[in-house]
Design a protein around this motif. Structure first.
Motif, mmCIF file in Angstrom:
data_model
loop_
_atom_site.group_PDB
_atom_site.id
_atom_site.type_symbol
_atom_site.label_atom_id
_atom_site.label_comp_id
_atom_site.label_asym_id
_atom_site.label_seq_id
_atom_site.Cartn_x
_atom_site.Cartn_y
_atom_site.Cartn_z
ATOM 1 N N SER A 69 0.851 15.160 3.919
ATOM 2 C CA SER A 69 1.563 14.274 4.853
ATOM 3 C C SER A 69 0.299 13.586 5.174
ATOM 4 O O SER A 69 0.292 12.126 5.083
ATOM 5 N N SER A 70 -0.857 14.169 5.172
ATOM 6 C CA SER A 70 -2.017 13.510 5.725
ATOM 7 C C SER A 70 -2.419 12.734 4.697
ATOM 8 O O SER A 70 -3.324 11.543 4.555
ATOM 9 N N ILE A 71 -2.337 13.212 3.254
ATOM 10 C CA ILE A 71 -2.615 12.272 2.006
ATOM 11 C C ILE A 71 -1.928 10.906 1.990
ATOM 12 O O ILE A 71 -2.461 9.990 1.849
ATOM 13 N N GLY A 72 -0.562 11.210 2.215
ATOM 14 C CA GLY A 72 0.533 9.955 2.000
ATOM 15 C C GLY A 72 -0.210 9.156 3.177
ATOM 16 O O GLY A 72 -0.329 8.016 3.242
ATOM 17 N N THR A 73 -0.348 9.579 4.490
ATOM 18 C CA THR A 73 -0.859 8.717 5.604
ATOM 19 C C THR A 73 -2.280 8.101 5.130
ATOM 20 O O THR A 73 -2.342 6.872 5.485
ATOM 21 N N ALA A 74 -3.064 8.609 4.664
ATOM 22 C CA ALA A 74 -4.402 8.171 4.358
ATOM 23 C C ALA A 74 -4.210 7.085 3.464
ATOM 24 O O ALA A 74 -4.836 6.036 3.395
ATOM 25 N N ILE A 75 -3.116 7.192 2.403
ATOM 26 C CA ILE A 75 -3.048 6.142 1.318
ATOM 27 C C ILE A 75 -2.430 5.171 2.130
ATOM 28 O O ILE A 75 -3.010 3.579 1.840
ATOM 29 N N GLY A 76 -1.364 5.244 2.703
ATOM 30 C CA GLY A 76 -0.786 3.884 3.438
ATOM 31 C C GLY A 76 -1.860 3.368 4.467
ATOM 32 O O GLY A 76 -1.818 2.004 4.483
ATOM 33 N N ILE A 77 -2.432 4.057 5.042
ATOM 34 C CA ILE A 77 -3.574 3.459 6.333
ATOM 35 C C ILE A 77 -4.395 2.585 5.228
ATOM 36 O O ILE A 77 -4.850 1.497 5.800
ATOM 37 N N GLY A 78 -5.031 3.537 4.398
ATOM 38 C CA GLY A 78 -6.202 2.678 3.665
ATOM 39 C C GLY A 78 -5.805 1.467 2.849
ATOM 40 O O GLY A 78 -6.516 0.264 3.013
ATOM 41 N N GLY A 79 -4.437 1.382 2.373
ATOM 42 C CA GLY A 79 -3.901 0.322 1.492
ATOM 43 C C GLY A 79 -3.787 -0.835 2.720
ATOM 44 O O GLY A 79 -4.103 -1.836 2.575
ATOM 45 N N ALA A 80 -3.223 -0.472 3.734
ATOM 46 C CA ALA A 80 -2.813 -1.397 4.800
ATOM 47 C C ALA A 80 -4.144 -2.192 5.393
ATOM 48 O O ALA A 80 -4.327 -3.222 5.407
ATOM 49 N N ILE A 81 -5.341 -1.126 5.600
ATOM 50 C CA ILE A 81 -6.443 -1.748 5.891
ATOM 51 C C ILE A 81 -7.107 -3.035 4.833
ATOM 52 O O ILE A 81 -7.562 -3.841 5.217
ATOM 53 N N LEU A 82 -7.262 -2.312 3.557
ATOM 54 C CA LEU A 82 -7.762 -2.880 2.794
ATOM 55 C C LEU A 82 -7.222 -4.303 2.220
ATOM 56 O O LEU A 82 -7.771 -5.384 1.862
ATOM 57 N N LEU A 83 -5.754 -4.420 2.379
ATOM 58 C CA LEU A 83 -5.101 -5.281 2.025
ATOM 59 C C LEU A 83 -4.473 -6.473 2.915
ATOM 60 O O LEU A 83 -3.975 -7.539 2.968
ATOM 61 N N GLY A 84 -4.694 -6.042 4.364
ATOM 62 C CA GLY A 84 -4.541 -6.792 5.480
ATOM 63 C C GLY A 84 -3.283 -6.672 6.138
ATOM 64 O O GLY A 84 -2.249 -5.838 5.596
ATOM 65 N N GLY A 85 -2.929 -7.628 7.045
ATOM 66 C CA GLY A 85 -1.607 -7.502 7.831
ATOM 67 C C GLY A 85 -0.453 -7.597 6.901
ATOM 68 O O GLY A 85 0.676 -7.085 7.542
ATOM 69 N N LYS A 86 -0.542 -8.481 5.910
ATOM 70 C CA LYS A 86 0.848 -8.495 5.179
ATOM 71 C C LYS A 86 1.266 -7.119 4.306
ATOM 72 O O LYS A 86 2.527 -7.182 4.096
ATOM 73 N N TRP A 87 0.464 -6.429 4.195
ATOM 74 C CA TRP A 87 0.863 -4.935 3.766
ATOM 75 C C TRP A 87 0.788 -3.811 4.879
ATOM 76 O O TRP A 87 0.600 -2.720 4.410
ATOM 77 N N ALA A 88 0.794 -4.302 6.075
ATOM 78 C CA ALA A 88 0.945 -3.213 7.067
ATOM 79 C C ALA A 88 1.953 -2.198 6.825
ATOM 80 O O ALA A 88 2.107 -1.215 7.353
ATOM 81 N N VAL A 89 3.081 -2.702 6.080
ATOM 82 C CA VAL A 89 4.166 -2.004 5.691
ATOM 83 C C VAL A 89 3.915 -0.581 5.053
ATOM 84 O O VAL A 89 4.604 0.420 4.994
ATOM 85 N N LEU A 90 2.632 -0.817 4.497
ATOM 86 C CA LEU A 90 2.420 0.570 3.627
ATOM 87 C C LEU A 90 2.143 1.768 4.412
ATOM 88 O O LEU A 90 2.397 3.169 4.101
ATOM 89 N N ASP A 91 1.787 1.637 5.725
ATOM 90 C CA ASP A 91 1.710 2.628 6.737
ATOM 91 C C ASP A 91 3.092 3.281 7.088
ATOM 92 O O ASP A 91 3.176 4.680 6.859
ATOM 93 N N ALA A 92 4.109 2.307 6.903
ATOM 94 C CA ALA A 92 5.602 3.046 7.127
ATOM 95 C C ALA A 92 5.872 3.639 5.826
ATOM 96 O O ALA A 92 6.511 4.744 5.843
ATOM 97 N N VAL A 93 5.677 3.189 4.737
ATOM 98 C CA VAL A 93 6.015 3.484 3.598
ATOM 99 C C VAL A 93 5.395 4.869 3.206
ATOM 100 O O VAL A 93 6.107 5.954 2.636
ATOM 101 N N ALA A 94 4.117 5.289 3.491
ATOM 102 C CA ALA A 94 3.404 6.370 3.557
ATOM 103 C C ALA A 94 4.239 7.660 4.309
ATOM 104 O O ALA A 94 4.467 8.617 3.950
ATOM 105 N N ALA A 95 4.838 7.071 5.692
ATOM 106 C CA ALA A 95 5.523 7.864 6.522
ATOM 107 C C ALA A 95 6.740 8.542 5.786
ATOM 108 O O ALA A 95 7.102 9.600 5.854
ATOM 109 N N VAL A 96 7.396 7.480 5.034
ATOM 110 C CA VAL A 96 8.601 7.868 4.479
ATOM 111 C C VAL A 96 8.456 9.152 3.350
ATOM 112 O O VAL A 96 9.188 10.065 3.032
#
Length: 299
Positions: free
Chosen positions: A164-191
């Protein structure tokens, strides 16, 4: 001094619970300060890990009680109950994480703005991956050595937290690197994480339900039992084999055919040899019941 089975289980479980407690607090703080829904969800998963550690400690203690007049076969089913509780806890956590993540994805699709998480959440996710994978490996090794179903279930619970932390790290990292428009990656990681958790939970529940319903041991195990019994001198046939698992203990009952002209003492010695060989293969606590028949008996 060599630790007993119970003490080894308690020691590794307490170690895991300490790690879970540290991660539980760290993830909640990082999730709140770092504005990460995935990290807060991951913290809830660590809370379930901590609670199931308590379940393992209590129920393994109960399962180690010796047989008594009310429990002729011992208390091994408590371990199976522990596995079931862990599995159900994992299902609940996985469904909750998935539901929360889907809600956020729907909100994003409706055009609601999202804020990307902060770097502290990514650091917490990486720390969790490292620590939980280490705890999984240590716990799994002890579970195999002491043959504990509940402890192995708890080990996989630790690994599900690492996943779960791997998925979380990918989602968080993607959202941080790509900016606010991709903040949804955080939620996608959770799913995605929630799906992995539920799959793990269903595997554990399938194993526990099989034991509770007295499911026979796998064919390869039964074939090994027959091979050991059939290799003893004077045994001409092995039949009516019944097997099951009582917690971490293997139980078996079988009929053997031996020549009708050997003495009762010889028959007893042969069955002792078989029991000794079976316990060397499946453990000293293996429950064995052997019924001997003469070879001229038809059924």
């Amino acid at each position: 001094m060599t630790l007993t089975r119970d003490k080894r289980i308690y020691k590794v479980t307490i170690m895991g619970s300490i790690v879970n407690m540290i991660l539980l607090v760290g993830k909640f703080v990082a999730g709140i300060l770092g504005n990460s829904a995935a990290m807060i969800a991951d913290a809830v998963h660590s809370l379930s890990d901590f609670l199931t550690d308590i379940v393992v400690i209590v129920l393994v203690h109960l399962s180690s009680k010796p047989a008594d007049k009310d429990h002729d076969y011992g208390h091994g089913k408590y371990e199976t109950i522990a596995t079931s509780i862990i599995g159900m806890a994992l299902v609940a956590v996985g469904v909750m994480l998935g539901y929360n993540g889907i809600e956020k994805i729907i909100a994003f699709l409706k055009g609601e703005p999202g804020e990307p998480p902060e770097i502290i959440a990514l650091i917490a996710a990486i720390a969790s991956i490292t620590l939980k994978e280490w705890v999984f490996r240590v716990t799994k090794a002890v579970a195999v050595e002491v043959n504990s179903q509940a402890l192995e279930a708890n080990a996989w619970h630790h690994r599900s937290d690492a996943f779960s932390s791997i998925g979380t790290a990918i989602g968080i990292g993607g959202a941080i690197l790509l900016g606010g428009k991709w903040a949804v990656l955080d939620a996608v990681a959770a799913v995605i994480v929630s799906v992995m958790i539920v799959i793990t939970a269903l595997r554990l529940l399938r194993q526990a339900s099989g034991d509770l319903l007295e499911e026979s041991l796998p064919k390869e195990v039964e074939d090994k039992i027959i091979e050991i019994a059939d290799s003893e001198d004077e045994v001409s046939d092995v039949h009516y084999l019944h097997t099951r698992r009582i917690g971490s203990i293997v139980a078996m009952e079988m009929h053997l055919r031996m020549p009708p002209d050997i003495t009762l003492e010889e028959s007893h010695n042969h069955t002792n040899n078989i029991e000794r060989a079976l316990r060397e293969e499946f453990g000293p606590q293996t429950h064995i019941m052997i019924h001997v028949e003469p070879t001229n008996k038809l059924n």
